[in-house]
Design a protein around this motif. Structure first.
Motif, PDB file in Angstrom:
ATOM      1  N   SER A  90      -7.858 -46.577 -10.542  1.00 53.08           N
ATOM      2  CA  SER A  90      -7.351 -47.899 -10.192  1.00 53.08           C
ATOM      3  C   SER A  90      -5.998 -47.642  -9.034  1.00 53.08           C
ATOM      4  O   SER A  90      -5.462 -48.185  -7.599  1.00 53.08           O
ATOM      5  CB  SER A  90      -7.593 -49.032 -11.117  1.00 53.08           C
ATOM      6  N   LEU A  91      -5.216 -47.644  -9.746  1.00 55.27           N
ATOM      7  CA  LEU A  91      -3.022 -47.789  -8.917  1.00 55.27           C
ATOM      8  C   LEU A  91      -3.519 -46.724  -7.976  1.00 55.27           C
ATOM      9  O   LEU A  91      -2.537 -46.874  -6.979  1.00 55.27           O
ATOM     10  CB  LEU A  91      -2.963 -47.402 -10.336  1.00 55.27           C
ATOM     11  N   THR A  92      -4.158 -45.275  -8.218  1.00 51.07           N
ATOM     12  CA  THR A  92      -3.505 -44.290  -7.288  1.00 51.07           C
ATOM     13  C   THR A  92      -4.637 -44.533  -6.239  1.00 51.07           C
ATOM     14  O   THR A  92      -3.450 -44.102  -4.668  1.00 51.07           O
ATOM     15  CB  THR A  92      -3.697 -43.233  -8.114  1.00 51.07           C
ATOM     16  N   GLN A  93      -5.772 -44.940  -5.692  1.00 54.29           N
ATOM     17  CA  GLN A  93      -6.589 -45.306  -5.225  1.00 54.29           C
ATOM     18  C   GLN A  93      -6.304 -46.377  -4.575  1.00 54.29           C
ATOM     19  O   GLN A  93      -5.985 -46.998  -3.522  1.00 54.29           O
ATOM     20  CB  GLN A  93      -7.837 -45.501  -5.519  1.00 54.29           C
ATOM     21  N   ARG A  94      -5.762 -47.935  -5.110  1.00 52.35           N
ATOM     22  CA  ARG A  94      -4.804 -48.795  -4.410  1.00 52.35           C
ATOM     23  C   ARG A  94      -3.718 -49.385  -4.111  1.00 52.35           C
ATOM     24  O   ARG A  94      -3.544 -50.232  -3.401  1.00 52.35           O
ATOM     25  CB  ARG A  94      -5.894 -49.914  -5.267  1.00 52.35           C
ATOM     26  N   THR A  95      -3.578 -48.449  -4.435  1.00 55.45           N
ATOM     27  CA  THR A  95      -1.754 -48.709  -3.989  1.00 55.45           C
ATOM     28  C   THR A  95      -1.441 -47.196  -3.772  1.00 55.45           C
ATOM     29  O   THR A  95      -1.554 -46.215  -3.802  1.00 55.45           O
ATOM     30  CB  THR A  95      -1.084 -48.629  -5.835  1.00 55.45           C
ATOM     31  N   ILE A  96       0.181 -47.211  -3.466  1.00 57.69           N
ATOM     32  CA  ILE A  96       0.992 -46.260  -2.676  1.00 57.69           C
ATOM     33  C   ILE A  96       1.870 -45.546  -4.039  1.00 57.69           C
ATOM     34  O   ILE A  96       2.363 -44.686  -3.888  1.00 57.69           O
ATOM     35  CB  ILE A  96       1.969 -46.691  -1.517  1.00 57.69           C
ATOM     36  N   ILE A  97       1.005 -46.428  -5.386  1.00 51.23           N
ATOM     37  CA  ILE A  97       1.944 -45.121  -6.182  1.00 51.23           C
ATOM     38  C   ILE A  97       1.452 -44.219  -6.646  1.00 51.23           C
ATOM     39  O   ILE A  97       0.290 -43.370  -6.225  1.00 51.23           O
ATOM     40  CB  ILE A  97       1.523 -46.098  -7.662  1.00 51.23           C
ATOM     41  N   HIS A  98       2.029 -43.110  -6.627  1.00 53.52           N
ATOM     42  CA  HIS A  98       1.268 -41.694  -7.083  1.00 53.52           C
ATOM     43  C   HIS A  98       1.260 -41.532  -8.552  1.00 53.52           C
ATOM     44  O   HIS A  98       1.458 -42.244  -9.439  1.00 53.52           O
ATOM     45  CB  HIS A  98       3.379 -40.629  -7.646  1.00 53.52           C
ATOM     46  N   ARG A  99       0.271 -40.668  -8.843  1.00 54.95           N
ATOM     47  CA  ARG A  99      -0.435 -40.836  -9.353  1.00 54.95           C
ATOM     48  C   ARG A  99       0.453 -40.295 -10.926  1.00 54.95           C
ATOM     49  O   ARG A  99       0.276 -40.787 -12.066  1.00 54.95           O
ATOM     50  CB  ARG A  99      -1.758 -39.411  -9.870  1.00 54.95           C
ATOM     51  N   ALA A 102       1.851 -43.579 -11.937  1.00 58.03           N
ATOM     52  CA  ALA A 102       0.803 -44.515 -12.216  1.00 58.03           C
ATOM     53  C   ALA A 102       0.297 -43.976 -13.551  1.00 58.03           C
ATOM     54  O   ALA A 102       0.325 -44.934 -14.649  1.00 58.03           O
ATOM     55  CB  ALA A 102      -0.494 -43.844 -11.591  1.00 58.03           C
TER      56      ALA A 102
END
Length: 196
Positions: A90-99, A102
């Motif tokens: 969810s963090l990687t798909q919905r934000t600009i945070i790299h995997r 995350a």
């Protein structure tokens, strides 16, 4: 002492069979994770499973049940491990945070919660808490026959799932555009690879 006598020793035989089963499963899963460049996901899941395991132990202890039941402990670990994977996705798909970021954030959050629960358990008189900290880093010499049976059942399930999705998993890992054109649901196959 005859070296074959080691196989009749309870502690040695349980440690041997437990580590062999876990090694076989790790050998089957490792290449899939490595080829996808997501080797850190295993660490994230492992560290995130600690609060689930300890939460089940605490809940069972408070309710008067056996807090060391291997299947219940594994169920708690699976729930928090899958939750961690869902949060990372969810963090990687919905934000600009790299995997990687995350994974690191999720790992540290869940692991911190697990350490808090471990401190609570160590400071309170709960039945069966002796050795619960061994689940953190592992201790093959403390494996019981029930632990080995649980590992065998879960390991068999992992290998069964992997064998059922092997061809589709290979297509997704090595040629995702082709797999998508072939009608393979990428998210479902990738999820099965992580669940297994």
């Amino acid at each position: 002492m005859n070296p074959l006598e080691l196989f009749t020793d309870y502690t040695y035989s349980q440690a041997l069979w437990g580590t062999v089963i876990i090694g076989i499963c790790a050998g089957a899963l490792g290449p899939l994770v490595l080829v996808q460049r997501q080797a850190l996901i295993a660490d994230a899941i492992a560290h995130s499973s600690l609060p689930g395991l300890l939460g089940v132990f605490l809940s069972c202890s408070w309710l008067g049940f056996d807090g060391r039941n291997p299947l219940l402990l594994i169920a708690g670990s699976i729930v928090t491990g899958l939750t961690a994977v869902a949060i990372i996705s969810s963090l990687t798909q919905r934000t600009i945070i790299h995997r990687d970021a995350a994974m690191a954030a999720t790992l540290t959050t869940f692991f911190s919660l697990g350490m808090l629960l471990l401190q609570y358990i160590s400071r309170n008189p709960l039945p069966g808490k002796a050795g619960i900290q061994d689940y953190l880093l592992g201790n093959a010499s403390t494996l019981t026959r029930a632990d080995v049976k649980s590992a065998l059942v879960i390991g068999g399930g992992v290998l069964l799932i992997l064998s059922l999705v092997h061809l589709k998993q290979s297509a997704v890992v090595f040629d995702a555009p082709f797999a998508q054109l072939a009608g393979i649901k990428l998210n479902i196959v990738r999820s099965l690879g992580f669940i297994a």
